[in-house]
Design an enzyme around this catalytic site. Structure first.
Site, PDB file in Angstrom:
ATOM      1  N   CYS A 144      -4.433  -1.794  -1.933  1.00  0.00           N
ATOM      2  CA  CYS A 144      -4.529  -0.296  -2.121  1.00  0.00           C
ATOM      3  C   CYS A 144      -5.581  -0.086  -3.290  1.00  0.00           C
ATOM      4  O   CYS A 144      -5.042  -0.679  -4.498  1.00  0.00           O
ATOM      5  CB  CYS A 144      -3.203   0.287  -2.376  1.00  0.00           C
ATOM      6  SG  CYS A 144      -3.477   2.108  -2.888  1.00  0.00           S
ATOM      7  N   ASN A 145      -6.695   0.229  -3.487  1.00  0.00           N
ATOM      8  CA  ASN A 145      -7.612   0.516  -4.287  1.00  0.00           C
ATOM      9  C   ASN A 145      -7.034   1.379  -5.343  1.00  0.00           C
ATOM     10  O   ASN A 145      -7.009   1.323  -6.608  1.00  0.00           O
ATOM     11  CB  ASN A 145      -8.951   1.102  -3.871  1.00  0.00           C
ATOM     12  CG  ASN A 145      -9.463   0.088  -3.007  1.00  0.00           C
ATOM     13  OD1 ASN A 145     -10.451  -0.701  -3.430  1.00  0.00           O
ATOM     14  ND2 ASN A 145      -9.223   0.135  -1.646  1.00  0.00           N
ATOM     15  N   THR A 146      -6.255   2.384  -4.891  1.00  0.00           N
ATOM     16  CA  THR A 146      -5.817   3.477  -5.980  1.00  0.00           C
ATOM     17  C   THR A 146      -4.653   2.704  -6.757  1.00  0.00           C
ATOM     18  O   THR A 146      -4.515   2.879  -8.003  1.00  0.00           O
ATOM     19  CB  THR A 146      -5.124   4.595  -4.962  1.00  0.00           C
ATOM     20  OG1 THR A 146      -6.105   5.005  -4.128  1.00  0.00           O
ATOM     21  CG2 THR A 146      -4.626   5.755  -6.142  1.00  0.00           C
ATOM     22  N   ASP A 179       0.892  -1.150  -0.007  1.00  0.00           N
ATOM     23  CA  ASP A 179      -0.040  -0.078   0.188  1.00  0.00           C
ATOM     24  C   ASP A 179       0.921   1.131  -0.012  1.00  0.00           C
ATOM     25  O   ASP A 179       2.047   1.130   0.130  1.00  0.00           O
ATOM     26  CB  ASP A 179      -0.836   0.045   1.108  1.00  0.00           C
ATOM     27  CG  ASP A 179      -1.763   1.138   1.239  1.00  0.00           C
ATOM     28  OD1 ASP A 179      -2.544   1.676   0.270  1.00  0.00           O
ATOM     29  OD2 ASP A 179      -1.938   1.762   2.211  1.00  0.00           O
ATOM     30  N   SER A 180       0.305   2.522  -0.247  1.00  0.00           N
ATOM     31  CA  SER A 180       1.097   3.759  -0.076  1.00  0.00           C
ATOM     32  C   SER A 180       1.797   3.739   1.358  1.00  0.00           C
ATOM     33  O   SER A 180       2.633   4.566   1.575  1.00  0.00           O
ATOM     34  CB  SER A 180       0.118   4.802  -0.541  1.00  0.00           C
ATOM     35  OG  SER A 180      -0.942   4.930   0.366  1.00  0.00           O
ATOM     36  N   CYS A 233     -11.198   2.633  -0.048  1.00  0.00           N
ATOM     37  CA  CYS A 233      -9.783   2.825   0.165  1.00  0.00           C
ATOM     38  C   CYS A 233      -9.398   2.032   1.437  1.00  0.00           C
ATOM     39  O   CYS A 233      -9.963   2.110   2.417  1.00  0.00           O
ATOM     40  CB  CYS A 233      -9.466   4.394   0.414  1.00  0.00           C
ATOM     41  SG  CYS A 233      -8.078   5.003   1.040  1.00  0.00           S
ATOM     42  N   THR A 234      -8.334   1.556   1.270  1.00  0.00           N
ATOM     43  CA  THR A 234      -7.876   0.543   2.454  1.00  0.00           C
ATOM     44  C   THR A 234      -7.478   1.419   3.706  1.00  0.00           C
ATOM     45  O   THR A 234      -7.556   0.607   4.832  1.00  0.00           O
ATOM     46  CB  THR A 234      -6.848  -0.405   2.177  1.00  0.00           C
ATOM     47  OG1 THR A 234      -5.460   0.551   1.576  1.00  0.00           O
ATOM     48  CG2 THR A 234      -7.325  -1.234   0.938  1.00  0.00           C
ATOM     49  N   HIS A 235      -7.286   2.673   3.579  1.00  0.00           N
ATOM     50  CA  HIS A 235      -7.244   3.307   4.819  1.00  0.00           C
ATOM     51  C   HIS A 235      -8.471   3.597   5.687  1.00  0.00           C
ATOM     52  O   HIS A 235      -8.407   3.795   7.082  1.00  0.00           O
ATOM     53  CB  HIS A 235      -6.511   4.884   4.716  1.00  0.00           C
ATOM     54  CG  HIS A 235      -4.950   4.766   4.278  1.00  0.00           C
ATOM     55  ND1 HIS A 235      -4.507   4.397   3.163  1.00  0.00           N
ATOM     56  CD2 HIS A 235      -4.052   5.172   5.340  1.00  0.00           C
ATOM     57  CE1 HIS A 235      -3.297   4.645   3.162  1.00  0.00           C
ATOM     58  NE2 HIS A 235      -3.022   5.033   4.142  1.00  0.00           N
ATOM     59  N   TYR A 238      -1.166   8.590  -2.392  1.00  0.00           N
ATOM     60  CA  TYR A 238      -1.266   8.404  -3.607  1.00  0.00           C
ATOM     61  C   TYR A 238      -2.481   9.047  -4.296  1.00  0.00           C
ATOM     62  O   TYR A 238      -2.627   9.544  -5.448  1.00  0.00           O
ATOM     63  CB  TYR A 238      -1.426   6.678  -4.197  1.00  0.00           C
ATOM     64  CG  TYR A 238      -0.104   5.994  -3.876  1.00  0.00           C
ATOM     65  CD1 TYR A 238       1.216   6.461  -4.044  1.00  0.00           C
ATOM     66  CD2 TYR A 238      -0.153   4.611  -4.188  1.00  0.00           C
ATOM     67  CE1 TYR A 238       2.225   5.679  -3.817  1.00  0.00           C
ATOM     68  CE2 TYR A 238       0.825   3.794  -4.285  1.00  0.00           C
ATOM     69  CZ  TYR A 238       2.007   4.051  -3.846  1.00  0.00           C
ATOM     70  OH  TYR A 238       3.079   3.504  -4.268  1.00  0.00           O
ATOM     71  N   GLY A 239      -3.460   9.043  -3.385  1.00  0.00           N
ATOM     72  CA  GLY A 239      -4.957   9.449  -4.144  1.00  0.00           C
ATOM     73  C   GLY A 239      -5.103  10.787  -4.623  1.00  0.00           C
ATOM     74  O   GLY A 239      -6.029  11.136  -5.137  1.00  0.00           O
TER      75      GLY A 239
HETATM   76  N1  DGL Z   1      -4.888   2.933   0.791  1.00  0.00           N
HETATM   77  C1  DGL Z   1      -5.065   3.675  -0.538  1.00  0.00           C
HETATM   78  C2  DGL Z   1      -6.217   3.181  -1.135  1.00  0.00           C
HETATM   79  O1  DGL Z   1      -6.630   2.079  -1.024  1.00  0.00           O
HETATM   80  C3  DGL Z   1      -4.410   4.546  -0.961  1.00  0.00           C
HETATM   81  C4  DGL Z   1      -4.505   5.976  -0.047  1.00  0.00           C
HETATM   82  C5  DGL Z   1      -3.711   6.918  -0.563  1.00  0.00           C
HETATM   83  O2  DGL Z   1      -2.603   6.962  -0.657  1.00  0.00           O
HETATM   84  O3  DGL Z   1      -4.196   8.197  -1.118  1.00  0.00           O
HETATM   85  O4  DGL Z   1      -6.843   3.788  -2.196  1.00  0.00           O
END
Ligand code: DGL
Length: 258
Positions: free
Chosen positions: A70-72, A7-8, A182-184, A39-40
């Site tokens: 990470c979805n992004t 993940d990021s 988003c996994t966060h 990343y987003g």
């Molecule tokens: N955790 C990430 C996701 O699932 C990315 C969050 C980020 O870096 O902006 O999209």
């Protein structure tokens, strides 16, 4: 077998936690791209470059599979990674399909929370077009939540205020499901639960992703693995303080789950 999670930042720990639960005897390597989180809010080209660099470093650790937790990163780079590497690459996408199914008979809508980059990609828009035959899916970018999470900010009042600001003007009674894309975000599920009307279900893609991982690798249930349930944390900045932060985040998330 060592399975890599990427993940990021610390978001993918929410998926790792599910994997450890389902596959306690596999070994895991968790890699966070601390040099480039978040990343987003970055461009597609930048994130593609970051993910390719990170994957290059991860596969040098001789892992047998890579979960892009990470979805992004998945929406930008999963297809490219599959062209480059022969190990199984398991990606994630917002759980829009199950959410639409859950609301098919109720007439309620679906609200997807994700990063701006995920929501702007054709991969997401094609997914919605494919599964949303009633035009019932709305989306809301929550970029700041990634920053709160990276700072391990779980202050209920501050986070609740943030959510209220974002949700102002939205008729929550119209929704049956909120998708954490988003996994966060699952770090904030409990706080969200207190804010949202009781009838709204909150779902994320962790369980589905780990099920797919098990199927792809034909992994057996508890006790079937060959590893010792070891978790190794790594990050692109090689910052020991961030390794401690990841271990702490893993504990915090596991406590939230119990
Ligand atoms: N955790 C990430 C996701 O699932 C990315 C969050 C980020 O870096 O902006 O999209």
């Amino acid at each position: 077998m060592t399975i890599a999670f990427f993940d990021s930042g610390i978001g993918g720990i929410t998926v790792l936690s599910e994997a450890v639960k389902q596959l306690p005897q596999e070994n895991f390597l968790y890699f966070a791209d601390t040099l480039h989180v978040p990343y987003g809010t970055k461009s597609k080209d930048q994130v593609m470059e970051y993910v390719l660099d990170a994957a290059d470093r991860i596969v040098r650790e001789e892992v047998q599979a890579l979960v892009i937790a990470c979805n992004t990163a998945t929406s930008i780079a999963a297809a490219e990674l599959r062209k480059i590497y022969s190990i199984p690459i398991i990606g994630m996408e917002p759980a829009v399909k199950p959410a639409v199914e859950m609301n098919r008979n109720s007439g309620k809508r679906v609200l997807v929370f994700a990063t701006p980059l995920t929501l702007s990609q054709s991969k997401y828009n094609e997914l919605v077009a494919r599964v949303d035959d009633h035009g019932s899916v709305d989306s809301l970018p929550l970029p700041e939540l990634v920053g709160y999470c990276e700072n391990l900010n779980f202050d209920r009042t501050e986070i609740a205020d943030y959510f209220w600001g974002k949700l102002a003007g939205i008729d929550l009674n119209a929704y049956g499901t909120v998708v954490l894309g988003c996994t966060h975000y699952p770090f904030y599920k409990e706080i969200l639960r207190e804010l949202l009307p009781g009838h709204i279900e909150i779902i994320d893609g962790s369980r589905g992703t780990v099920s797919r991982l098990r199927n792809v690798l034909c992994l057996k249930d508890v006790g079937g693995g060959e590893g010792q349930g070891r978790i190794q944390f790594m990050c692109s900045s090689d910052d020991p303080a961030y390794i401690v932060k990841m271990e702490k985040a893993f504990d915090i998330f596991n406590r939230l789950q119990n």
